[in-house]
Design a protein around this motif. Sequence first.
Motif, PDB file in Angstrom:
ATOM      1  N   GLU A  65       3.819  50.100   1.489  1.00  0.00           N
ATOM      2  CA  GLU A  65       2.478  50.686   1.524  1.00  0.00           C
ATOM      3  C   GLU A  65       1.860  50.658   2.912  1.00  0.00           C
ATOM      4  O   GLU A  65       0.807  51.216   3.132  1.00  0.00           O
ATOM      5  N   LEU A  66       2.537  49.990   3.836  1.00  0.00           N
ATOM      6  CA  LEU A  66       2.065  49.933   5.212  1.00  0.00           C
ATOM      7  C   LEU A  66       3.282  49.886   6.113  1.00  0.00           C
ATOM      8  O   LEU A  66       4.224  49.138   5.855  1.00  0.00           O
ATOM      9  N   LEU A  67       3.256  50.683   7.151  1.00  0.00           N
ATOM     10  CA  LEU A  67       4.335  50.670   8.130  1.00  0.00           C
ATOM     11  C   LEU A  67       3.737  51.127   9.454  1.00  0.00           C
ATOM     12  O   LEU A  67       3.429  52.303   9.634  1.00  0.00           O
ATOM     13  N   GLU A  68       3.528  50.153  10.355  1.00  0.00           N
ATOM     14  CA  GLU A  68       2.910  50.496  11.630  1.00  0.00           C
ATOM     15  C   GLU A  68       3.393  49.561  12.733  1.00  0.00           C
ATOM     16  O   GLU A  68       3.822  48.439  12.475  1.00  0.00           O
ATOM     17  N   LYS A  69       3.322  50.075  13.942  1.00  0.00           N
ATOM     18  CA  LYS A  69       3.620  49.282  15.128  1.00  0.00           C
ATOM     19  C   LYS A  69       2.366  49.291  15.977  1.00  0.00           C
ATOM     20  O   LYS A  69       1.829  50.359  16.296  1.00  0.00           O
ATOM     21  N   ILE A  70       1.888  48.092  16.298  1.00  0.00           N
ATOM     22  CA  ILE A  70       0.656  47.979  17.076  1.00  0.00           C
ATOM     23  C   ILE A  70       0.899  47.056  18.261  1.00  0.00           C
ATOM     24  O   ILE A  70       1.915  46.372  18.334  1.00  0.00           O
ATOM     25  N   SER A  71      -0.051  47.041  19.168  1.00  0.00           N
ATOM     26  CA  SER A  71       0.003  46.152  20.314  1.00  0.00           C
ATOM     27  C   SER A  71      -1.270  45.316  20.326  1.00  0.00           C
ATOM     28  O   SER A  71      -2.378  45.857  20.268  1.00  0.00           O
ATOM     29  N   ILE A  72      -1.097  43.984  20.352  1.00  0.00           N
ATOM     30  CA  ILE A  72      -2.230  43.061  20.408  1.00  0.00           C
ATOM     31  C   ILE A  72      -2.066  42.221  21.667  1.00  0.00           C
ATOM     32  O   ILE A  72      -1.080  41.490  21.808  1.00  0.00           O
ATOM     33  N   ASN A  73      -3.024  42.359  22.582  1.00  0.00           N
ATOM     34  CA  ASN A  73      -2.965  41.634  23.861  1.00  0.00           C
ATOM     35  C   ASN A  73      -1.624  41.833  24.568  1.00  0.00           C
ATOM     36  O   ASN A  73      -1.027  40.883  25.078  1.00  0.00           O
ATOM     37  N   GLY A  74      -1.122  43.049  24.552  1.00  0.00           N
ATOM     38  CA  GLY A  74       0.122  43.376  25.229  1.00  0.00           C
ATOM     39  C   GLY A  74       1.382  42.954  24.484  1.00  0.00           C
ATOM     40  O   GLY A  74       2.484  43.126  24.981  1.00  0.00           O
ATOM     41  N   ARG A  75       1.234  42.419  23.304  1.00  0.00           N
ATOM     42  CA  ARG A  75       2.384  41.976  22.501  1.00  0.00           C
ATOM     43  C   ARG A  75       2.540  42.915  21.303  1.00  0.00           C
ATOM     44  O   ARG A  75       1.614  43.101  20.527  1.00  0.00           O
ATOM     45  N   GLU A  76       3.727  43.500  21.186  1.00  0.00           N
ATOM     46  CA  GLU A  76       3.972  44.444  20.096  1.00  0.00           C
ATOM     47  C   GLU A  76       4.240  43.722  18.785  1.00  0.00           C
ATOM     48  O   GLU A  76       4.836  42.644  18.761  1.00  0.00           O
ATOM     49  N   GLN A  77       3.793  44.349  17.715  1.00  0.00           N
ATOM     50  CA  GLN A  77       3.972  43.796  16.383  1.00  0.00           C
ATOM     51  C   GLN A  77       4.256  44.942  15.418  1.00  0.00           C
ATOM     52  O   GLN A  77       3.633  45.996  15.497  1.00  0.00           O
ATOM     53  N   ILE A  78       5.216  44.717  14.525  1.00  0.00           N
ATOM     54  CA  ILE A  78       5.495  45.687  13.466  1.00  0.00           C
ATOM     55  C   ILE A  78       5.000  45.079  12.164  1.00  0.00           C
ATOM     56  O   ILE A  78       5.338  43.939  11.835  1.00  0.00           O
ATOM     57  N   ARG A  79       4.199  45.847  11.452  1.00  0.00           N
ATOM     58  CA  ARG A  79       3.651  45.395  10.174  1.00  0.00           C
ATOM     59  C   ARG A  79       4.238  46.232   9.051  1.00  0.00           C
ATOM     60  O   ARG A  79       4.242  47.458   9.121  1.00  0.00           O
ATOM     61  N   ILE A  80       4.729  45.528   8.030  1.00  0.00           N
ATOM     62  CA  ILE A  80       5.316  46.198   6.879  1.00  0.00           C
ATOM     63  C   ILE A  80       4.683  45.628   5.619  1.00  0.00           C
ATOM     64  O   ILE A  80       4.838  44.448   5.322  1.00  0.00           O
ATOM     65  N   GLY A  81       3.962  46.457   4.908  1.00  0.00           N
ATOM     66  CA  GLY A  81       3.373  46.049   3.634  1.00  0.00           C
ATOM     67  C   GLY A  81       4.281  46.493   2.506  1.00  0.00           C
ATOM     68  O   GLY A  81       4.730  47.636   2.467  1.00  0.00           O
ATOM     69  N   VAL A  82       4.583  45.583   1.598  1.00  0.00           N
ATOM     70  CA  VAL A  82       5.497  45.889   0.499  1.00  0.00           C
ATOM     71  C   VAL A  82       4.845  45.532  -0.840  1.00  0.00           C
ATOM     72  O   VAL A  82       4.209  44.495  -0.980  1.00  0.00           O
ATOM     73  N   ARG A  83       4.973  46.451  -1.790  1.00  0.00           N
ATOM     74  CA  ARG A  83       4.461  46.230  -3.148  1.00  0.00           C
ATOM     75  C   ARG A  83       5.575  45.626  -3.991  1.00  0.00           C
ATOM     76  O   ARG A  83       6.733  46.021  -3.870  1.00  0.00           O
ATOM     77  N   TYR A  84       5.183  44.674  -4.853  1.00  0.00           N
ATOM     78  CA  TYR A  84       6.187  44.048  -5.707  1.00  0.00           C
ATOM     79  C   TYR A  84       5.575  43.543  -7.001  1.00  0.00           C
ATOM     80  O   TYR A  84       4.360  43.401  -7.122  1.00  0.00           O
ATOM     81  N   ALA A  85       6.454  43.296  -7.945  1.00  0.00           N
ATOM     82  CA  ALA A  85       6.061  42.693  -9.225  1.00  0.00           C
ATOM     83  C   ALA A  85       6.719  41.324  -9.299  1.00  0.00           C
ATOM     84  O   ALA A  85       7.885  41.160  -8.920  1.00  0.00           O
ATOM     85  N   LYS A  86       5.958  40.357  -9.766  1.00  0.00           N
ATOM     86  CA  LYS A  86       6.467  39.000  -9.964  1.00  0.00           C
ATOM     87  C   LYS A  86       6.338  38.657 -11.438  1.00  0.00           C
ATOM     88  O   LYS A  86       5.249  38.690 -11.998  1.00  0.00           O
ATOM     89  N   LYS A  87       7.475  38.369 -12.054  1.00  0.00           N
ATOM     90  CA  LYS A  87       7.484  37.940 -13.449  1.00  0.00           C
ATOM     91  C   LYS A  87       7.524  36.419 -13.465  1.00  0.00           C
ATOM     92  O   LYS A  87       8.475  35.807 -12.997  1.00  0.00           O
ATOM     93  N   HIS A  88       6.459  35.828 -13.997  1.00  0.00           N
ATOM     94  CA  HIS A  88       6.328  34.375 -14.032  1.00  0.00           C
ATOM     95  C   HIS A  88       7.175  33.778 -15.157  1.00  0.00           C
ATOM     96  O   HIS A  88       7.614  34.480 -16.075  1.00  0.00           O
ATOM     97  N   GLU A  89       7.354  32.468 -15.104  1.00  0.00           N
ATOM     98  CA  GLU A  89       8.138  31.747 -16.111  1.00  0.00           C
ATOM     99  C   GLU A  89       7.625  31.999 -17.526  1.00  0.00           C
ATOM    100  O   GLU A  89       8.407  32.058 -18.468  1.00  0.00           O
ATOM    101  N   ASP A  90       6.304  32.167 -17.656  1.00  0.00           N
ATOM    102  CA  ASP A  90       5.713  32.363 -18.983  1.00  0.00           C
ATOM    103  C   ASP A  90       5.787  33.817 -19.467  1.00  0.00           C
ATOM    104  O   ASP A  90       5.290  34.153 -20.530  1.00  0.00           O
ATOM    105  N   GLY A  91       6.397  34.698 -18.674  1.00  0.00           N
ATOM    106  CA  GLY A  91       6.564  36.093 -19.063  1.00  0.00           C
ATOM    107  C   GLY A  91       5.494  37.030 -18.531  1.00  0.00           C
ATOM    108  O   GLY A  91       5.644  38.248 -18.613  1.00  0.00           O
ATOM    109  N   ASN A  92       4.406  36.490 -17.991  1.00  0.00           N
ATOM    110  CA  ASN A  92       3.367  37.342 -17.418  1.00  0.00           C
ATOM    111  C   ASN A  92       3.880  38.009 -16.151  1.00  0.00           C
ATOM    112  O   ASN A  92       4.630  37.404 -15.380  1.00  0.00           O
ATOM    113  N   VAL A  93       3.452  39.253 -15.948  1.00  0.00           N
ATOM    114  CA  VAL A  93       3.874  40.013 -14.777  1.00  0.00           C
ATOM    115  C   VAL A  93       2.658  40.279 -13.898  1.00  0.00           C
ATOM    116  O   VAL A  93       1.625  40.741 -14.376  1.00  0.00           O
ATOM    117  N   GLU A  94       2.814  39.996 -12.629  1.00  0.00           N
ATOM    118  CA  GLU A  94       1.756  40.196 -11.639  1.00  0.00           C
ATOM    119  C   GLU A  94       2.228  41.258 -10.648  1.00  0.00           C
ATOM    120  O   GLU A  94       3.305  41.138 -10.067  1.00  0.00           O
TER     121      GLU A  94
END
Length: 115
Positions: free
Chosen positions: A64-93
């Motif tokens: 959901e996010l894919l960008e390359k930015i520069s902060i104080n002259g230092r490059e950074q790649i940001r990757i946002g990822v969507r996911y589902a987590k199924k808990h031990e009790d069966g609930n899904v987040e």
Amino acid sequence: MFIDFERYKKDFFNEDIISKFKGNLEGIVENDKEKFKAHLYEGSQKESLFFDEENAQFMFNDLELLEKISINGREQIRIGVRYAKKHEDGNVENTAITYFFTMNKEGHWLIENID
């Protein structure tokens, strides 16, 4: 894992970054801490984000996010990822998390933070 990485390829989201990112996600899905930590900065303590619940299962869906930015002259790649987590009790987040890649002193991109 249900992410088509090829459709997101960019000059900065290349085979090197994709391989490291995908390997980290595979480590989570496979419950393999060593694979998860392979491309993290040394000393990172991010295992608790994904390995604190013994029988949790993860499914990574999309970026959901894919960008390359520069902060104080230092490059950074940001990757946002969507996911589902199924808990031990069966609930899904359904949620998302962001990966932050930065270049180390040797010139290699590594995962500096996951938030």
